[in-house]
Design a protein around this motif. Sequence first.
Motif, PDB file in Angstrom:
ATOM      1  N   ILE A 173       0.800  -1.233   0.000  1.00  0.00           N
ATOM      2  CA  ILE A 173       0.000   0.000   0.000  1.00  0.00           C
ATOM      3  C   ILE A 173       0.832   1.282   0.000  1.00  0.00           C
ATOM      4  O   ILE A 173       0.401   2.282  -0.594  1.00  0.00           O
ATOM      5  CB  ILE A 173      -1.031  -0.020   1.167  1.00  0.00           C
ATOM      6  CG1 ILE A 173      -2.114   1.043   0.950  1.00  0.00           C
ATOM      7  CG2 ILE A 173      -0.348   0.124   2.512  1.00  0.00           C
ATOM      8  CD1 ILE A 173      -2.962   0.838  -0.286  1.00  0.00           C
ATOM      9  N   TYR A 182      -5.592   4.887  -3.886  1.00  0.00           N
ATOM     10  CA  TYR A 182      -5.191   4.558  -2.510  1.00  0.00           C
ATOM     11  C   TYR A 182      -6.420   4.424  -1.604  1.00  0.00           C
ATOM     12  O   TYR A 182      -6.568   3.433  -0.882  1.00  0.00           O
ATOM     13  CB  TYR A 182      -4.261   5.644  -1.965  1.00  0.00           C
ATOM     14  CG  TYR A 182      -3.784   5.405  -0.545  1.00  0.00           C
ATOM     15  CD1 TYR A 182      -2.613   4.698  -0.300  1.00  0.00           C
ATOM     16  CD2 TYR A 182      -4.508   5.879   0.549  1.00  0.00           C
ATOM     17  CE1 TYR A 182      -2.159   4.471   1.000  1.00  0.00           C
ATOM     18  CE2 TYR A 182      -4.078   5.660   1.853  1.00  0.00           C
ATOM     19  CZ  TYR A 182      -2.903   4.964   2.069  1.00  0.00           C
ATOM     20  OH  TYR A 182      -2.475   4.738   3.351  1.00  0.00           O
ATOM     21  N   THR A 183      -7.307   5.399  -1.667  1.00  0.00           N
ATOM     22  CA  THR A 183      -8.496   5.379  -0.807  1.00  0.00           C
ATOM     23  C   THR A 183      -9.397   4.200  -1.148  1.00  0.00           C
ATOM     24  O   THR A 183      -9.894   3.495  -0.268  1.00  0.00           O
ATOM     25  CB  THR A 183      -9.282   6.697  -0.950  1.00  0.00           C
ATOM     26  OG1 THR A 183      -8.416   7.806  -0.709  1.00  0.00           O
ATOM     27  CG2 THR A 183     -10.448   6.744   0.026  1.00  0.00           C
ATOM     28  N   GLN A 186      -7.886   0.851   0.002  1.00  0.00           N
ATOM     29  CA  GLN A 186      -7.998   0.725   1.450  1.00  0.00           C
ATOM     30  C   GLN A 186      -9.415   0.291   1.849  1.00  0.00           C
ATOM     31  O   GLN A 186      -9.601  -0.598   2.687  1.00  0.00           O
ATOM     32  CB  GLN A 186      -7.667   2.063   2.117  1.00  0.00           C
ATOM     33  CG  GLN A 186      -6.196   2.417   2.144  1.00  0.00           C
ATOM     34  CD  GLN A 186      -5.462   1.749   3.292  1.00  0.00           C
ATOM     35  OE1 GLN A 186      -5.137   0.562   3.228  1.00  0.00           O
ATOM     36  NE2 GLN A 186      -5.204   2.519   4.347  1.00  0.00           N
ATOM     37  N   TYR A 190     -10.268  -3.417   3.584  1.00  0.00           N
ATOM     38  CA  TYR A 190     -10.748  -3.449   4.970  1.00  0.00           C
ATOM     39  C   TYR A 190     -12.267  -3.583   5.103  1.00  0.00           C
ATOM     40  O   TYR A 190     -12.789  -3.618   6.216  1.00  0.00           O
ATOM     41  CB  TYR A 190     -10.265  -2.208   5.721  1.00  0.00           C
ATOM     42  CG  TYR A 190      -8.795  -2.278   6.081  1.00  0.00           C
ATOM     43  CD1 TYR A 190      -8.362  -3.087   7.130  1.00  0.00           C
ATOM     44  CD2 TYR A 190      -7.841  -1.579   5.363  1.00  0.00           C
ATOM     45  CE1 TYR A 190      -7.021  -3.182   7.459  1.00  0.00           C
ATOM     46  CE2 TYR A 190      -6.490  -1.659   5.678  1.00  0.00           C
ATOM     47  CZ  TYR A 190      -6.090  -2.470   6.726  1.00  0.00           C
ATOM     48  OH  TYR A 190      -4.755  -2.563   7.048  1.00  0.00           O
ATOM     49  N   ILE A 246      -9.690   4.136   8.509  1.00  0.00           N
ATOM     50  CA  ILE A 246     -10.092   4.070   7.100  1.00  0.00           C
ATOM     51  C   ILE A 246     -11.192   5.081   6.816  1.00  0.00           C
ATOM     52  O   ILE A 246     -11.194   5.757   5.781  1.00  0.00           O
ATOM     53  CB  ILE A 246     -10.558   2.648   6.724  1.00  0.00           C
ATOM     54  CG1 ILE A 246      -9.444   1.630   7.000  1.00  0.00           C
ATOM     55  CG2 ILE A 246     -10.999   2.589   5.269  1.00  0.00           C
ATOM     56  CD1 ILE A 246      -8.163   1.895   6.246  1.00  0.00           C
ATOM     57  N   GLN A 249      -9.672   8.472   6.442  1.00  0.00           N
ATOM     58  CA  GLN A 249      -9.096   8.641   5.109  1.00  0.00           C
ATOM     59  C   GLN A 249     -10.188   8.907   4.076  1.00  0.00           C
ATOM     60  O   GLN A 249     -10.048   9.763   3.193  1.00  0.00           O
ATOM     61  CB  GLN A 249      -8.309   7.390   4.719  1.00  0.00           C
ATOM     62  CG  GLN A 249      -7.055   7.142   5.548  1.00  0.00           C
ATOM     63  CD  GLN A 249      -6.409   5.800   5.238  1.00  0.00           C
ATOM     64  OE1 GLN A 249      -6.776   5.140   4.264  1.00  0.00           O
ATOM     65  NE2 GLN A 249      -5.458   5.381   6.061  1.00  0.00           N
TER      66      GLN A 249
END
Length: 350
Positions: A173, A182-183, A186, A190, A246, A249
Amino acid sequence: MPAYYDDTTKTWYCKFYYTDYTGAKKQKFKRGFKLQREAKAWERDFLERQQGTPDMTFQALYDIYIEDMSHRLRQNSVDGKKNVFKNRILPYFKDKPINSITPADIRKWQNEHMDLGYSDAYLDRIQNMLTTIFNYAVTYYNLPANPCDKAGHMGKRTRSMNFWTLEQYNQFIPHITDQSAYTAIQVLFYSGMRFGELLALTLADLNFTDNIINVNKSLQHKASGDLITPPKTANGIRSIAMPSAIMEQLKNYTEQCYGIQPEDQVFTFTKSLIRNNMQRGSEAAGIPFIRIHDLRHSHVSLLIHMGFSPHLIAERIGDTVQMVNGTYGHLYPNKHAEVAKRLDELIVSK
């Protein structure tokens, strides 16, 4: 089954009566056929679809089946079926009455496809579709037996499954520099949600107070435009409790989406953005590349490693306990030795 010639348009037409599913008698009229036999064939196929008899053509059965499935499956699933039938099944069987298709016919069809060098997984897929439609005819249209049962199966379902461990993911990551990718990655890793569910998320689906993502729809990219459907399964409508880090973010990301409204999509990219970033990131991290969907497998394997039950995992990913056990059961640690040890402790020695 007469057909009529129209001197004005120089074409053929058919006109006939039929009884619909309510028992009402109705008239059907269809014009514009260049040939008499085309008009008669259209009438025959129409009546077969209405009556659903075992001597209907395979094409008529297919038309009934697809129309029925369009009310029960996501459009993406229906489109997948149509593609396989169009290219791999209808060219062989469309004009044959279904009760005249024999196991020998199925074997010949299988052999031709096996000689084309398709993968076992693909052969298994098209075989399952043919078997399913004949089962449909047996159940609903009095076909005496499924010819696929005697013909046997071709191909086999592959059980291999790719996923990243938490250690591999943590190596990967930091190499993702695109903020959107990236977001999204993630969230996928998760949450365990499907990619279509991620794309369908709107700002209103995100509860930053309680750290919950509400999943209630899925988005499919089509050539004709984006299509919003319910989630893939009945269990797909769910609320996923997310790690606060998370969600923080995700909140920061949405705040940078200029002018975003509650009903606007949060992620507006295509698969290629995520796939390309995963390819580059995995190469940079020195770990095997996996598909986007394998992030869902990675999430489930992480939960299994953490000791969570199949029931809880099924609720979280929007599927059934049977699916979790069937797909991921081999990832659960073998507890038989522990059982024997615990039972041994109960035995009173003499």
